[in-house]
Motif scaffolding. Structure first.
Motif, mmCIF file in Angstrom:
data_model
loop_
_atom_site.group_PDB
_atom_site.id
_atom_site.type_symbol
_atom_site.label_atom_id
_atom_site.label_comp_id
_atom_site.label_asym_id
_atom_site.label_seq_id
_atom_site.Cartn_x
_atom_site.Cartn_y
_atom_site.Cartn_z
ATOM 1 N N SER A 61 31.956 11.127 34.274
ATOM 2 C CA SER A 61 32.771 9.974 34.503
ATOM 3 C C SER A 61 33.336 9.463 33.180
ATOM 4 N N LEU A 62 34.444 8.755 33.271
ATOM 5 C CA LEU A 62 35.035 8.128 32.080
ATOM 6 C C LEU A 62 34.302 6.854 31.673
ATOM 7 N N THR A 63 33.435 6.356 32.521
ATOM 8 C CA THR A 63 32.685 5.147 32.201
ATOM 9 C C THR A 63 31.852 5.326 30.938
ATOM 10 N N HIS A 64 31.245 6.500 30.779
ATOM 11 C CA HIS A 64 30.383 6.718 29.617
ATOM 12 C C HIS A 64 31.156 6.678 28.299
ATOM 13 N N ALA A 65 32.435 7.059 28.322
ATOM 14 C CA ALA A 65 33.251 6.975 27.101
ATOM 15 C C ALA A 65 33.447 5.520 26.678
ATOM 16 N N TRP A 66 33.295 4.614 27.621
ATOM 17 C CA TRP A 66 33.440 3.186 27.343
ATOM 18 C C TRP A 66 32.090 2.536 27.074
ATOM 19 N N ALA A 67 31.144 2.718 28.020
ATOM 20 C CA ALA A 67 29.905 1.945 27.970
ATOM 21 C C ALA A 67 28.648 2.791 27.801
ATOM 22 N N GLY A 68 28.784 4.067 27.564
ATOM 23 C CA GLY A 68 27.611 4.922 27.395
ATOM 24 C C GLY A 68 27.181 5.012 25.946
ATOM 25 N N PRO A 69 26.063 5.696 25.693
ATOM 26 C CA PRO A 69 25.603 5.896 24.308
ATOM 27 C C PRO A 69 26.677 6.600 23.473
ATOM 28 N N GLY A 70 27.092 5.974 22.397
ATOM 29 C CA GLY A 70 28.129 6.518 21.534
ATOM 30 C C GLY A 70 29.534 6.190 22.000
ATOM 31 N N GLY A 71 29.659 5.535 23.157
ATOM 32 C CA GLY A 71 30.958 5.178 23.707
ATOM 33 C C GLY A 71 31.633 4.078 22.903
ATOM 34 N N ALA A 72 32.794 3.664 23.355
ATOM 35 C CA ALA A 72 33.623 2.710 22.611
ATOM 36 C C ALA A 72 32.902 1.401 22.301
ATOM 37 N N LEU A 73 32.215 0.829 23.286
ATOM 38 C CA LEU A 73 31.543 -0.451 23.046
ATOM 39 C C LEU A 73 30.445 -0.317 21.994
ATOM 40 N N GLU A 74 29.688 0.758 22.059
ATOM 41 C CA GLU A 74 28.634 0.989 21.073
ATOM 42 C C GLU A 74 29.226 1.259 19.687
ATOM 43 N N GLU A 75 30.335 1.974 19.654
ATOM 44 C CA GLU A 75 31.002 2.256 18.376
ATOM 45 C C GLU A 75 31.518 0.969 17.731
ATOM 46 N N VAL A 76 32.060 0.069 18.525
ATOM 47 C CA VAL A 76 32.512 -1.222 17.996
ATOM 48 C C VAL A 76 31.324 -1.983 17.417
ATOM 49 N N ASP A 77 30.216 -2.012 18.145
ATOM 50 C CA ASP A 77 29.020 -2.704 17.647
ATOM 51 C C ASP A 77 28.532 -2.080 16.343
ATOM 52 N N ARG A 78 28.547 -0.749 16.272
ATOM 53 C CA ARG A 78 28.097 -0.051 15.065
ATOM 54 C C ARG A 78 28.993 -0.382 13.873
ATOM 55 N N LYS A 79 30.298 -0.350 14.087
ATOM 56 C CA LYS A 79 31.241 -0.652 13.005
ATOM 57 C C LYS A 79 31.145 -2.119 12.583
ATOM 58 N N ALA A 80 30.954 -3.015 13.537
ATOM 59 C CA ALA A 80 30.822 -4.438 13.206
ATOM 60 C C ALA A 80 29.562 -4.678 12.385
ATOM 61 N N ALA A 81 28.462 -4.034 12.765
ATOM 62 C CA ALA A 81 27.203 -4.201 12.033
ATOM 63 C C ALA A 81 27.302 -3.649 10.617
ATOM 64 N N ALA A 82 28.112 -2.602 10.435
ATOM 65 C CA ALA A 82 28.254 -1.985 9.115
ATOM 66 C C ALA A 82 29.227 -2.738 8.213
ATOM 67 N N SER A 83 30.032 -3.631 8.807
ATOM 68 C CA SER A 83 31.017 -4.354 8.000
ATOM 69 C C SER A 83 30.372 -5.564 7.332
ATOM 70 N N ARG A 84 31.015 -6.061 6.313
ATOM 71 C CA ARG A 84 30.513 -7.264 5.620
ATOM 72 C C ARG A 84 30.560 -8.486 6.523
ATOM 73 N N SER A 85 31.605 -8.562 7.323
ATOM 74 C CA SER A 85 31.788 -9.754 8.158
ATOM 75 C C SER A 85 30.951 -9.720 9.429
#
Length: 172
Positions: A61-85
């Protein structure tokens, strides 16, 4: 004609493939995405299917690309945590182009594509007439980026009795 199913549903497609775990079914190939549901993983799988000449592609399913492990939502969280802000808003600047690329690869596929997307009950806050907002069910919403249904030629909703209702069509 060759058929490929990109499977993010724990190998469930193999139950229906001829020679698969179920030992019965249709003649198609399965590419299982185990634990990596990154947008680029989907893009690579779709491009591989095109290069291998698959005329029909099922993405379940395409759902995992959005909300699965490594999907878009998780990637945004990972990038936000790695940023200074720690700001997720700016992290979308990096993830949105890859998400857009995924749908570009799907819509330009040189064959037929069927994609499944899980859904959830959607709610909206409405005025109760007494100055308070209350949640009201507004139907089903895909578990994917808002507006994703506009990317497809035909969109259908499948109910618990396996009855499909077409909610959008560009076909005659």
């Amino acid at each position: 004609d060759k058929i490929l199913c990109i499977d993010s549903e724990n190998g469930s497609a193999s139950k229906y493939a001829k020679g698969g775990r179920g030992g019965f079914g249709f003649d198609f190939d399965v590419l299982e995405l185990d634990d990596d549901f990154a947008l680029q993983t989907y893009i690579d799988a779709i491009e591989l299917a095109a290069s291998e000449g698959y005329r029909y592609l099922l993405i379940d399913s395409l759902t995992h690309a959005w909300a699965g492990p490594g999907g878009a939502l998780e990637e945004v969280d990972r990038k936000a945590a790695a940023s200074r802000s720690g700001n997720s808003f700016t992290a979308w600047r990096d993830v949105t182009p890859i998400h857009n690329r995924l749908f570009q690869v799907i819509t330009r596929y040189p064959g037929h594509v069927v994609a499944t997307i899980r859904s959830k009950v959607g709610y909206d806050l409405v005025d109760d007439g007494k100055g308070k907002k209350i949640p009201v069910k507004i139907g089903l919403q895909p578990i994917q980026r808002e507006g994703v249904e506009y990317e497809f030629d035909v969109v259908g909703e499948l109910d618990h009795e396996n009855t499909m209702r077409i909610t959008k069509s560009r076909c005659g």
